[in-house]
Write a protein that holds these residues in place. Structure first.
Motif, PDB file in Angstrom:
ATOM      1  N   GLU A 561      33.076  32.846  71.386  1.00  0.00           N
ATOM      2  CA  GLU A 561      32.393  33.270  70.030  1.00  0.00           C
ATOM      3  C   GLU A 561      32.773  34.617  69.546  1.00  0.00           C
ATOM      4  OE1 GLU A 561      28.568  32.316  68.924  1.00  0.00           O
ATOM      5  OE2 GLU A 561      28.339  30.587  70.283  1.00  0.00           O
ATOM      6  N   PRO A 562      33.393  35.021  68.256  1.00  0.00           N
ATOM      7  CA  PRO A 562      33.607  36.344  68.037  1.00  0.00           C
ATOM      8  C   PRO A 562      32.173  37.220  68.201  1.00  0.00           C
ATOM      9  CG  PRO A 562      33.860  35.039  66.102  1.00  0.00           C
ATOM     10  CD  PRO A 562      33.336  34.161  67.184  1.00  0.00           C
ATOM     11  N   SER A 563      32.460  38.340  68.689  1.00  0.00           N
ATOM     12  CA  SER A 563      31.192  39.149  68.914  1.00  0.00           C
ATOM     13  C   SER A 563      30.730  39.972  67.760  1.00  0.00           C
ATOM     14  CB  SER A 563      31.764  40.195  70.134  1.00  0.00           C
ATOM     15  OG  SER A 563      32.644  40.982  69.592  1.00  0.00           O
ATOM     16  N   LEU A 564      29.731  40.235  67.527  1.00  0.00           N
ATOM     17  CA  LEU A 564      28.937  40.995  66.434  1.00  0.00           C
ATOM     18  C   LEU A 564      29.629  42.274  66.339  1.00  0.00           C
ATOM     19  CD1 LEU A 564      25.243  39.852  66.413  1.00  0.00           C
ATOM     20  CD2 LEU A 564      27.140  39.437  64.573  1.00  0.00           C
ATOM     21  N   GLY A 565      29.979  43.080  65.298  1.00  0.00           N
ATOM     22  CA  GLY A 565      30.503  44.274  65.368  1.00  0.00           C
ATOM     23  C   GLY A 565      31.808  44.372  65.358  1.00  0.00           C
ATOM     24  N   GLY A 566      32.475  43.301  65.582  1.00  0.00           N
ATOM     25  CA  GLY A 566      33.987  43.331  65.498  1.00  0.00           C
ATOM     26  C   GLY A 566      34.653  43.528  66.966  1.00  0.00           C
ATOM     27  N   GLU A 567      35.882  43.075  66.833  1.00  0.00           N
ATOM     28  CA  GLU A 567      36.839  43.598  68.101  1.00  0.00           C
ATOM     29  C   GLU A 567      38.254  43.754  67.530  1.00  0.00           C
ATOM     30  OE1 GLU A 567      36.716  40.345  70.742  1.00  0.00           O
ATOM     31  OE2 GLU A 567      37.345  39.001  69.374  1.00  0.00           O
ATOM     32  N   GLU A 568      38.976  44.543  68.097  1.00  0.00           N
ATOM     33  CA  GLU A 568      40.279  44.868  67.811  1.00  0.00           C
ATOM     34  C   GLU A 568      41.204  43.686  68.309  1.00  0.00           C
ATOM     35  OE1 GLU A 568      41.872  48.618  68.746  1.00  0.00           O
ATOM     36  OE2 GLU A 568      40.566  49.596  67.285  1.00  0.00           O
ATOM     37  N   THR A 569      42.062  43.177  67.504  1.00  0.00           N
ATOM     38  CA  THR A 569      43.040  42.314  67.899  1.00  0.00           C
ATOM     39  C   THR A 569      44.065  42.336  66.879  1.00  0.00           C
ATOM     40  OG1 THR A 569      43.248  39.843  68.292  1.00  0.00           O
ATOM     41  CG2 THR A 569      41.759  40.350  66.476  1.00  0.00           C
ATOM     42  N   LYS A 570      45.325  41.642  67.596  1.00  0.00           N
ATOM     43  CA  LYS A 570      46.432  41.530  66.691  1.00  0.00           C
ATOM     44  C   LYS A 570      46.360  40.280  65.802  1.00  0.00           C
ATOM     45  CE  LYS A 570      51.343  42.292  66.706  1.00  0.00           C
ATOM     46  NZ  LYS A 570      52.698  42.815  67.721  1.00  0.00           N
ATOM     47  N   ILE A 571      46.603  40.628  64.546  1.00  0.00           N
ATOM     48  CA  ILE A 571      46.504  39.575  63.485  1.00  0.00           C
ATOM     49  C   ILE A 571      47.701  39.635  62.506  1.00  0.00           C
ATOM     50  CG2 ILE A 571      44.091  39.128  63.648  1.00  0.00           C
ATOM     51  CD1 ILE A 571      43.728  40.574  61.262  1.00  0.00           C
ATOM     52  N   THR A 572      47.574  38.884  61.509  1.00  0.00           N
ATOM     53  CA  THR A 572      48.409  39.130  60.312  1.00  0.00           C
ATOM     54  C   THR A 572      47.595  38.779  59.023  1.00  0.00           C
ATOM     55  OG1 THR A 572      50.561  37.932  61.230  1.00  0.00           O
ATOM     56  CG2 THR A 572      50.449  38.021  59.054  1.00  0.00           C
ATOM     57  N   ALA A 573      47.251  39.493  58.236  1.00  0.00           N
ATOM     58  CA  ALA A 573      46.438  39.862  57.043  1.00  0.00           C
ATOM     59  C   ALA A 573      47.569  39.082  55.864  1.00  0.00           C
ATOM     60  CB  ALA A 573      46.199  41.212  56.677  1.00  0.00           C
ATOM     61  N   TYR A 574      46.868  38.337  55.196  1.00  0.00           N
ATOM     62  CA  TYR A 574      47.218  37.615  54.038  1.00  0.00           C
ATOM     63  C   TYR A 574      46.442  37.858  52.927  1.00  0.00           C
ATOM     64  CZ  TYR A 574      48.695  33.360  51.145  1.00  0.00           C
ATOM     65  OH  TYR A 574      49.019  32.615  50.336  1.00  0.00           O
ATOM     66  N   PHE A 575      47.098  38.361  51.756  1.00  0.00           N
ATOM     67  CA  PHE A 575      46.745  38.524  50.447  1.00  0.00           C
ATOM     68  C   PHE A 575      47.411  37.586  49.239  1.00  0.00           C
ATOM     69  CE2 PHE A 575      44.732  42.032  52.624  1.00  0.00           C
ATOM     70  CZ  PHE A 575      43.527  42.081  52.124  1.00  0.00           C
ATOM     71  N   SER A 576      46.635  37.381  48.291  1.00  0.00           N
ATOM     72  CA  SER A 576      47.362  36.540  47.327  1.00  0.00           C
ATOM     73  C   SER A 576      46.592  36.750  45.885  1.00  0.00           C
ATOM     74  CB  SER A 576      47.366  35.173  47.325  1.00  0.00           C
ATOM     75  OG  SER A 576      46.355  34.345  47.288  1.00  0.00           O
ATOM     76  N   ASP A 577      47.350  36.782  44.812  1.00  0.00           N
ATOM     77  CA  ASP A 577      46.606  37.154  43.506  1.00  0.00           C
ATOM     78  C   ASP A 577      47.341  36.378  42.277  1.00  0.00           C
ATOM     79  OD1 ASP A 577      44.854  38.336  42.032  1.00  0.00           O
ATOM     80  OD2 ASP A 577      46.011  40.088  41.699  1.00  0.00           O
ATOM     81  N   VAL A 578      46.781  35.820  41.517  1.00  0.00           N
ATOM     82  CA  VAL A 578      47.345  35.233  40.402  1.00  0.00           C
ATOM     83  C   VAL A 578      47.929  36.312  39.427  1.00  0.00           C
ATOM     84  CG1 VAL A 578      46.975  33.822  38.344  1.00  0.00           C
ATOM     85  CG2 VAL A 578      45.963  33.245  40.580  1.00  0.00           C
ATOM     86  N   GLN A 579      49.083  36.106  38.785  1.00  0.00           N
ATOM     87  CA  GLN A 579      49.779  36.988  37.711  1.00  0.00           C
ATOM     88  C   GLN A 579      48.944  37.044  36.565  1.00  0.00           C
ATOM     89  OE1 GLN A 579      54.318  37.614  37.467  1.00  0.00           O
ATOM     90  NE2 GLN A 579      54.025  36.078  35.963  1.00  0.00           N
ATOM     91  N   ALA A 580      48.724  38.127  36.109  1.00  0.00           N
ATOM     92  CA  ALA A 580      48.138  38.338  34.920  1.00  0.00           C
ATOM     93  C   ALA A 580      46.971  37.495  34.650  1.00  0.00           C
ATOM     94  CB  ALA A 580      49.064  37.972  33.952  1.00  0.00           C
ATOM     95  N   PHE A 581      46.022  37.403  35.456  1.00  0.00           N
ATOM     96  CA  PHE A 581      44.732  36.659  35.734  1.00  0.00           C
ATOM     97  C   PHE A 581      43.760  37.036  34.441  1.00  0.00           C
ATOM     98  CE2 PHE A 581      40.555  35.387  36.938  1.00  0.00           C
ATOM     99  CZ  PHE A 581      40.571  34.039  36.892  1.00  0.00           C
ATOM    100  N   SER A 582      43.976  38.294  34.211  1.00  0.00           N
ATOM    101  CA  SER A 582      42.859  38.587  33.012  1.00  0.00           C
ATOM    102  C   SER A 582      43.220  37.941  31.977  1.00  0.00           C
ATOM    103  CB  SER A 582      42.945  40.224  32.692  1.00  0.00           C
ATOM    104  OG  SER A 582      44.449  40.610  32.425  1.00  0.00           O
ATOM    105  N   SER A 583      44.642  37.563  31.474  1.00  0.00           N
ATOM    106  CA  SER A 583      44.998  36.847  30.337  1.00  0.00           C
ATOM    107  C   SER A 583      44.328  35.415  30.403  1.00  0.00           C
ATOM    108  CB  SER A 583      46.435  36.825  30.244  1.00  0.00           C
ATOM    109  OG  SER A 583      46.787  37.926  30.234  1.00  0.00           O
ATOM    110  N   PHE A 584      44.044  34.982  31.374  1.00  0.00           N
ATOM    111  CA  PHE A 584      43.574  33.513  31.690  1.00  0.00           C
ATOM    112  C   PHE A 584      42.225  33.592  31.209  1.00  0.00           C
ATOM    113  CE2 PHE A 584      47.241  33.324  34.310  1.00  0.00           C
ATOM    114  CZ  PHE A 584      47.558  31.838  34.380  1.00  0.00           C
TER     115      PHE A 584
END
Length: 846
Positions: A561-584
């Motif tokens: 189980e992940p420990s409370l407080g966090g631990e350092e590990t090698k990962i890949t971070a992923y971000f996505s965002d809809v283009q011009a979402f304010s217009s929607f």
């Protein structure tokens, strides 16, 4: 002749009363004639007359002998008839023909009636036939009573201790012969030393042969015969056996105890049937096979009689050998009786010859009679020698010597007598007489069963159960191995108990600890399952909303189980965002916007979780995720890039779907595009937030860089932009995705430049136009880095026409990387960076 006749008369008084006067008269007449013959030796006429009278007298004696034999035969028949009637009466004895008598303080059941003859008033020949009326001694079990009889002792030599815990037998010389522990004040636990008997191969095959013969399976029946014969003959000492089974009958005449001609014929017929020379149905029957085996068995000791623990043999084997011995001894007696008769006659003839002159006509006849008698006597002596050798050979088997100074138990083996039962060593029922034999062995060997105090058994059982319970609920490192150890431990315990018993005769409890251990292990497993279900529920509650079900199951299986407080590990971070979402937001009603986002986010999240990504959070239309936590993944970079490409494909399908739904959605929905950014590196991952309210998330510089990748993609007209670290780690895992270099930039808030790449699709799906675009674009990049602005713009212009995303054609696309690099080259041309330029572009906005 007269001597034989006298013997017959003395053995039969009834005949003697009839024939004895005649015998005496004939004998007196013969004697007188011999005397008169001796006085007229010179008078041949008188001698001839006297000889004629002697011959008449001898004829009378022969008639008397014949009559005596007839009378004797008649007398024997009468005796046999009386004996048969008496035996028949014994067999027919019932309640009315028997009675109870009290004699010598015993109650006896005896025959009563004239039909029993001499047996009238004797004990009936079935047991029990008497019992004591006065109990003047203690009676023990048969094995104990047998030992007392063997030692020549009575119950007065048996002593039981005052605490009723020991039984001792003291010999007449005061020596302690037996010292046995008592259980419950009266029992001695019987130790068991071995199986009833080890199977004898030839006897096992004999039983099989009988079954095959009864089933008329003659092929199988005949095939067993060589095995039976070879096994039996191999037990005969000094006998060389031929290699071929067909030659086995040839060694039968070499046996000391000769088999009869019928046995040899039967053996040859078996071999002929086996060779196919005669039909197997014509082979000798089982009775002849059985008789042949037992004829061979006279030449060796019954194998069961030499067993280490339970020497035994069947009554049939004893009777068979005893009967053969009896016949040989009877033959020897007959030969010796004949020799005695011949010797008597020779003595009589020699006396007659002695009284005759040498030249007497009868002298030659007497001498010839003497010669023939001596020849017959020598023949009888030779036969006696052969029979005597056979008797010695029969006795040399040492069968009867095995019973000398031994305790012998006789018991039935027949199932119908219901005196069979299984034993600790025998699954199949064996004769119960083995119980008495093991009683004697236990008492004489002193190898008694020993037990620990009851509290020791209870304490050992408790400790065993606690240990197994601990193994069952253990959930630390290598928990599966430890839990499996509980089963191994139980098996080891069972093995140890048997080993301890075999070495020391200590009886350790097996059933109670084993069953208690199994029950404890079962309860431990149930507790473990309950705890695991709770842990699974807790992990599902913690991660189920943003991690795939497979990943949750993997986390549960790993026990980490992940420990409370966090631990350092090698990962890949992923971000996505809809283009011009304010217009929607401006063009859609709140309800429509929610419906649209639910459909969009569901489709994207499904892909994310299918590719083993972990959802961090939704920020409006944006998706934040990670790969490689909470469960480590070696291919997290590749999976993130693969997810980005699959999301773009899925979004294209959604645009087509929304377009097909007509006026339900405004035009901007049909042109929705999403930008994605990924970065690989070390981040802090764990439960973060307040003590009572937290979220599983990631933090670190590499996370911020991933966010800049997503926002910075707009400056390059790209919809997926990843760092060089992500690209290299992805290719190291699997090289099936095409990438193109975009730029080396310093994002806002950082000082170190980072190379940026755009994944353009799976290589297997790339068309020729896209590949040409990538080639032209790469040539433009090469010229761009050399500050060949015109050459770079020329190549970017070519690539622009081949771009997969073209403004006005691809929905929602206003520019692309080739167009953005053309503008960059124009700006650089008017404002050159200088000769020391390293190709780095510094971004001034997020």
């Amino acid at each position: 002749m007269i001597g034989n006749l006298k013997n017959s008369l003395s053995a039969n008084p009834g005949i003697a009363s009839v024939l004895e006067p005649k015998l005496k008269a004939s004998e007196a007449e013969k004697t007188a004639l011999y005397s008169e013959l001796a006085s007229f030796v010179g008078d041949d006429a008188r001698v001839a007359e006297l000889r004629e009278q002697i011959e008449k007298a001898e004829g009378s004696l022969e008639k008397l002998e014949i009559q005596a034999k007839e009378y004797a035969d008649l007398n024997n028949l009468q005796v046999a008839r009386a004996s048969t009637k008496a035996r028949l009466a014994l067999l027919q004895a019932d309640f009315d023909s028997t009675k109870l008598l009290e004699a010598d303080d015993r109650l006896r059941l005896v025959y009563s009636g004239a039909q029993f003859g001499e047996l009238n008033g004797t004990l009936v020949q079935s047991l029990p036939n008497e019992m004591p009326l006065v109990r003047d001694r203690r009676f023990y079990t048969l094995g104990m009573e047998t030992l007392l009889a063997y030692y020549g002792l009575d119950d007065k030599h048996v002593h039981v201790s005052e605490d009723m815990k020991n039984l001792q037998v003291i010999g007449r010389d005061g020596v302690k012969l037996i010292d046995a522990p008592l259980k419950d004040g009266q029992f001695v636990e019987v130790n068991w030393f071995s199986k009833w008997t080890e199977p004898v191969p030839e006897k096992v095959n004999l039983k099989k042969a009988l079954d095959f013969f009864n089933e008329q399976s003659f092929d199988e029946y005949v095939e067993l015969v060589p095995q039976i014969l070879r096994a039996a003959l191999s037990r005969v000492k000094g006998l060389q056996l031929p290699e071929n089974d067909s030659d086995l009958p040839s060694v039968l005449p070499q046996l000391k105890q000769k088999v009869n001609e019928g046995n040899v014929v039967a053996a040859n017929q078996f071999m002929q049937a086996l060779a196919g020379e005669i039909p197997v149905k014509k082979a000798p029957d089982y009775e002849k096979l059985h008789d042949l085996y037992h004829a061979i068995s006279l030449n060796f000791m019954p194998p069961e009689l030499t067993a280490a623990y339970n020497p035994m043999c069947s009554i049939y084997e004893v009777h068979y050998l005893d009967n053969a011995l009896f016949r040989a001894e009877e033959m020897l007696r007959e030969l010796r009786a004949k020799s005695k008769v011949i010797e008597t006659r020779l003595i009589s003839i020699r006396k007659l010859l002695k009284n005759l002159p040498e030249n007497h006509p009868k002298a030659a006849e007497f001498r010839e009679a003497i010669r023939k008698g001596e020849v017959i006597d020598k023949q009888n002596l030779a036969k006696e020698s052969i029979v005597l050798e056979k008797i010695n050979d029969l006795k040399a088997t040492d069968l009867f010597d095995q019973f000398e100074n031994a305790i012998v138990f006789v018991g039935p083996e027949e199932k119908t007598l219901q005196d069979l039962a299984p034993t600790p060593f025998d699954v199949k029922p064996v004769p119960k007489v083995s119980v008495h034999g093991n009683i004697v062995k236990t008492l004489t060997s002193g190898l008694y069963l020993k037990r620990f105090p009851l509290w020791v058994d209870h304490a050992a059982t408790l400790a065993f159960c606690l240990l197994l319970a601990y193994f069952a609920v253990y959930s630390g490192a290598h928990s599966h191995l430890v839990q499996g150890l509980s089963v191994v431990l139980q098996l080891i315990y069972v093995v140890v108990t048997f080993y301890v018993f075999a070495q020391s005769h200590y009886v350790l409890p097996v059933a109670v600890p084993s069953l208690a251990g199994l029950s404890t292990t079962f309860l431990g497993v149930v507790v473990t399952l309950v705890l695991e279900q709770k842990a699974k529920g807790r992990l599902k509650g913690m991660f189920g909303s943003y991690v795939s079900q497979d990943l949750v199951d993997q986390m549960i299986d790993s026990g980490e189980e992940p420990s409370l407080g966090g631990e350092e590990t090698k990962i890949t971070a992923y971000f996505s965002d809809v283009q011009a979402f304010s217009s929607f937001s401006e063009l859609l009603s709140p309800t429509g916007l929610v419906d649209l986002m639910n459909e969009y986010l569901t489709a994207m999240t499904n892909i994310l979780q299918e590719e083993r990504g972990t959802l961090d959070k939704y920020i409006g239309d944006a998706i934040v995720a990670m790969y490689g936590a909470p469960i480590p993944m070696d291919d997290h970079a590749y999976q993130s890039v693969r997810t980005a490409l699959l999301m773009q494909v899925r979004q294209s399908e959604l645009r087509e779907k929304w377009a097909s739904e007509g006026d339900k959605w405004p035009d901007i929905v049909r042109k929705m595009q999403t930008r994605i950014g990924c970065n690989t590196g070390t981040a802090t991952v764990g439960n973060m937030g307040a003590l009572d309210r937290f979220n599983y998330t990631m933090m670190g510089d590499m996370v911020n860089l991933a966010a800049r990748c997503e926002s910075g993609a707009k400056a390059y007209g790209a919809y997926i932009m990843i760092t060089e670290e992500t690209k290299d780690a992805s290719i190291a895992t699997k090289d099936d995705i095409a990438y193109r270099y975009l730029d080396k930039i310093v994002v806002k808030g950082r000082t170190q430049p980072v190379a940026m790449y755009e994944p353009t699709g799976f290589m297997a799906d790339l068309g020729q136009e896209t590949q040409d675009c990538l080639d032209c674009f790469q040539q433009g990049i090469d010229k761009y880095l050399l500050q060949d602005w015109d050459g770079a713009m020329e190549m970017f212009e070519k690539a622009k026409e081949l771009e997969p995303n073209k403004p006005g054609i691809t929905p929602g696309v206003k520019d692309n990387p080739s167009m953005m690099l053309i503008e960059r080259c124009m700006a650089m041309k008017w404002n050159p960076p200088g000769d020391d330029w390293d190709g780095v572009f510094v971004m001034t906005s997020k």
